[in-house]
Design a protein around this motif. Structure first.
Motif: not given
Ligand code: SF4
Length: 303
Positions: A269-285
């Motif tokens: 629920l908190w994840s949907l409320q706060d849009l947490q925790h965003k997981i991203t990968v640097p483009e070069s990787v």
């Protein structure tokens, strides 16, 4: 009940889907739109129209989804949900190993960080590791990381010598031969299924070594009514749901992954409320890691 309703409503507002790994707590699996194995879920994330994915699993899984779907928002409800097996090798350690074996190709189990995937030639899952290793030309050495037991499984499945990294899954190595013997004595007619992340000694005394997806398919098709399950116990929830007429017994109640159990309904629920925790990968990787995943799929276009 109120909590479930809030999650459902917010999921619609966010146009999100919830994905849950087979090892997640039962109540998390029950609220998910899709339940499955790590790579299957990442492909599901790529296939859905939803722009936001709540990934109920561990970090490397959310990263894999981000590698395949860089344009989507991938959320991990607990940022501390890591994987000790994936953490057993770093990209730097792998680069050093590659330098020691310049003729070798690297196969990395999908249970690895995005950086380690980026240093690898091929990814594999536990379902297709033997085929991926077997597809590599015989004259090439092969480095296999990070799970030594899945690597041993590939060695016996292909007859190839592999350079193994000594990683292991702390949840699967707690399953012992004694556990299997005791379970067999209690349920002598049961089929014993275990995951290839189990130790070599356990692998030798079970009936079937299967990935989680393969276990689910096997249990459905099998005429047996009872099964001893040698993997993280969360999968028993799915097995029972899919096969109400069959019985499933854990090889041991100790096979619990504490990281998988960090995800709760409140955190979703908190994840949907706060849009947490965003997981991203640097483009070069990301691009290099995606290449390793693509090479796996090229070997196995249908898996
Ligand atoms: Fe990692 Fe093992 Fe937990 Fe899977 S069960 S997330 S491999 S520690």
């Amino acid at each position: 009940m109120e909590l479930l309703e809030e999650i459902r409503k917010l999921k619609q507002v966010r146009k999100a889907v919830i994905l849950a790994h087979n090892y997640q707590p039962g109540q998390v699996q029950d609220i998910a739109d899709f339940v499955g194995d790590s790579f299957g879920l990442s492909r599901q994330a790529a296939a859905t129209d939803a722009g936001t994915i709540v990934f109920c699993g561990v970090l490397f899984m959310a990263e894999t989804a981000a590698i395949l779907s860089p344009q989507k928002t991938i959320l991990l409800p607990d940022k501390l949900a890591g994987c000790p097996l994936a953490d057993m090798i770093t990209a730097e350690q792998l680069r050093k190993l590659k330098a020691e074996h310049p003729n070798a190709l690297v196969v990395c189990y999908v249970n690895s960080s995005a950086e380690v995937k980026a240093e690898s030639d091929y990814c594999c899952t536990s379902a297709n590791a033997v085929e991926v290793v077997g597809s590599i030309p015989a004259e090439r050495e092969i480095i296999f990381v990070p799970d030594q037991y899945l690597g041993q499984f590939c060695m016996s499945g292909t007859g190839r010598e592999l350079i193994l990294w000594p990683g292991y899954c702390p949840t699967h190595v707690v399953i012992t031969v004694d556990d299997i013997k005791q379970a067999k004595a209690k349920y002598p007619e049961a089929v014993v299924m275990a995951h290839p992340e189990c130790t070599g000694q356990v692998a030798e005394c079970v009936d079937e070594l299967l990935s989680t997806g393969q276990m689910l398919r096997y249990a459905k098709k099998s005429r047996s009514k009872r099964f001893i399950v040698g993997t993280e116990i969360g999968i028993i929830h799915t097995l029972k749901k899919q096969n109400p007429d069959k019985e499933f017994f854990p090889a041991t109640d100790r096979a619990i992954c504490p990281n998988m159990k960090l995800i709760t309904l409140e955190k979703i629920l908190w994840s949907l409320q706060d849009l947490q925790h965003k997981i991203t990968v640097p483009e070069s990787v990301r691009i290099r890691a995606e290449n390793a995943l693509d090479r796996m799929l090229a070997v196995l276009p249908t898996k």
